[in-house]
Design a protein around this motif. Structure first.
Motif, short mmCIF file in Angstrom:
data_model
loop_
_atom_site.label_atom_id
_atom_site.label_comp_id
_atom_site.label_asym_id
_atom_site.label_seq_id
_atom_site.Cartn_x
_atom_site.Cartn_y
_atom_site.Cartn_z
N VAL A 90 61.23 43.73 22.12
CA VAL A 90 60.13 44.58 21.66
C VAL A 90 59.45 45.23 22.88
O VAL A 90 59.15 46.44 22.87
N ALA A 91 59.20 44.44 23.92
CA ALA A 91 58.55 44.96 25.12
C ALA A 91 59.41 46.03 25.80
O ALA A 91 58.90 47.08 26.22
N VAL A 92 60.71 45.78 25.89
CA VAL A 92 61.61 46.76 26.49
C VAL A 92 61.61 48.05 25.67
O VAL A 92 61.60 49.16 26.23
N LEU A 107 59.14 49.24 23.81
CA LEU A 107 57.87 49.94 24.03
C LEU A 107 57.88 50.68 25.37
O LEU A 107 57.47 51.85 25.45
N LEU A 108 58.36 50.01 26.42
CA LEU A 108 58.37 50.63 27.74
C LEU A 108 59.35 51.80 27.81
O LEU A 108 59.07 52.83 28.42
N TYR A 109 60.52 51.62 27.18
CA TYR A 109 61.49 52.71 27.18
C TYR A 109 60.97 53.90 26.38
O TYR A 109 61.15 55.06 26.77
N LEU A 112 50.20 52.19 25.34
CA LEU A 112 51.55 51.73 24.96
C LEU A 112 52.25 51.08 26.14
O LEU A 112 52.89 50.03 26.00
N GLY A 128 53.36 47.11 26.43
CA GLY A 128 54.72 46.69 26.75
C GLY A 128 54.77 45.84 28.01
O GLY A 128 55.49 44.83 28.06
N LEU A 172 53.26 42.34 27.33
CA LEU A 172 54.18 41.56 26.50
C LEU A 172 55.35 41.04 27.32
O LEU A 172 55.77 39.89 27.17
N LEU A 173 55.87 41.89 28.21
CA LEU A 173 56.99 41.48 29.04
C LEU A 173 56.58 40.38 30.03
O LEU A 173 57.32 39.41 30.24
#
Length: 415
Positions: free
Chosen positions: A175-177, A179-181, A206, A210, A213-214
């Motif tokens: 999920v974190a990846v 959001l960041l992407y 956003l 992310g 969360l990561l």
């Protein structure tokens, strides 16, 4: 490109399936190949450390696809040091497992061990967030098998808890990846840092979500409070060589926190510079306190060793949380010491428990046992190392951490 850079990943990646397919029931051959592979990894790691010592950052582009479009491995002093630590620990742990016969308790110990090294070395060398997730999954899946090696009700119960918690962590990682992407359009950590600095204010929320969360996922792997509760039962329930090897797995979490935060939310990140860091120091202090309170409350030697891992991680994360050059240097000095000290404690406790017979590892008086004097001295040495008393390297390591806290907001809590 420097093709030696991929060798620490390629060696266990090739050996593990070969051993699984052809050497499953050939214990002597598996042992020889495993120890030889671990020794070769130490040699490769030493060569990479020598190459990284020049200060130049080397990259290896898989498939010759340039960054940020392809998967890139990155070698610098930090990643080279981590690969060397993992390789040295793996050689010592594998030698102990062979000498004590613990590897006989299951047919897949040696292939799983190599898969574990594949995941560890890949996590240390990758420069790509999604590739980091892939290597995380490799080392986690291998750790599930190693953790349950030998069977037993207590081990199975702790193993189920360990698997469930890490499955949740893996889901949050994805999920974190995502959001960041979605916010930056890249997965390369260095390129992501550039995109974060250029991001419009509307995307900051956003990106921060992310990133936080990561880092929480990395904190779960580093046993950072309040995400530490899985570690004591897991490390105390598994076999000693596996627990000793797992001493470096918590350092994977600390390494990822340091690497990701400095690359993505470093000084060049503009308004988001060091945005995820304010909560890290309080959490690290709580980790330190709970870890050593657990040591005081332990009624078994394995529990004592497991909580000492949490306490040492608290000390390490206190230094990392500051993100200053002086504090980072102190953390990197203390990191190898705490890894080898806690790993040695698990192995010594295992020998003591075997010698005491029915008394096992309980903290209760028992009759004299074979080699009690030698083992008492070894346990005392490991305890001195874990606590950080002179003349061992933990003492200057903790002094460096304390010195780095001068002038840091809230740093007096560490003192």
């Amino acid at each position: 490109m420097n093709h030696w850079l991929i060798a620490p990943i390629l060696l266990p990646a090739v050996l593990a399936p070969l051993m699984l397919l052809f050497l499953r029931r050939r214990l002597a051959a598996s042992r020889a190949l495993s120890i030889g592979a671990c020794a070769a990894l130490v040699g490769l790691a030493c060569a990479l450390v020598a190459q990284a010592d020049t200060g130049a950052i080397q990259t290896y582009e898989l498939g010759d696809w340039p960054a940020p479009f392809g998967i890139v491995l990155v070698l610098d002093r930090l990643s080279a040091m981590m690969v060397l630590i993992a390789s040295l620990l793996a050689l010592a742990v594998m030698s102990y497992a062979v000498v004590t016969g613990i590897d006989r308790k299951g047919w897949h110990f040696h292939p799983l061990f190599q898969f574990q090294l594949l995941g560890l070395n890949g996590a240390f060398l990758t420069g790509d967030v999604f590739n980091l997730f892939v290597f995380f999954e490799v080392l986690l899946i291998a750790s599930y098998g190693l953790m349950l090696h030998g069977g037993g009700a207590a081990r199975l119960k702790a193993g189920v808890q360990y698997v469930v918690i890490n499955l949740v962590g893996s889901t949050l990682f994805l999920v974190a990846v995502g959001l960041l992407y979605g916010a930056t359009g890249t997965l390369n950590m260095a390129h992501m840092g550039q995109r974060v600095a250029e991001a419009p204010p509307g995307d900051h929320g956003l990106i921060l979500a992310g990133g936080l969360l990561l880092i929480a996922v990395f904190g779960l792997k580093a046993a950072l409070v309040p995400l530490h509760f899985w570690l004591p039962r897991t490390y105390a329930s598994t076999t000693a060589p596996v627990a000793a090897l797992f001493a470096v797995m918590t350092k994977v979490g600390a390494y990822c926190i340091l690497r990701f935060t400095t690359l993505t939310f470093g000084e060049a990140a503009g308004e988001l510079a060091w945005a995820p860091s304010p909560w890290l120091l309080p959490a690290a202090l709580a980790t330190l306190a709970i870890g050593y309170l657990g040591v005081l409350a332990a009624r078994q030697l394995r529990d004592l060793a497991a909580f000492s891992v949490i306490g040492s991680m608290g000390t390490l994360l206190c230094a990392i949380a500051v993100f200053s050059p002086q504090a980072t240097a102190a953390a990197l000095y203390y990191l190898p010491h705490s890894t080898f000290a806690t790993a040695a404690l698990f192995l010594i406790v295992d020998i003591i428990a075997a010698r005491r017979g029915d008394y096992g590892d309980t903290l209760a008086p028992s009759p004299p046992f074979v080699q009690a004097g030698v083992l008492s001295a070894l346990f005392m040495l490991a305890a001195v190392a874990v606590v950080g008393l002179p003349p061992l390297s933990g003492f200057p390591g903790k002094l460096l951490v304390l010195d780095a806290m001068r002038g840091v907001e809230g740093g007096w809590w560490v003192w």
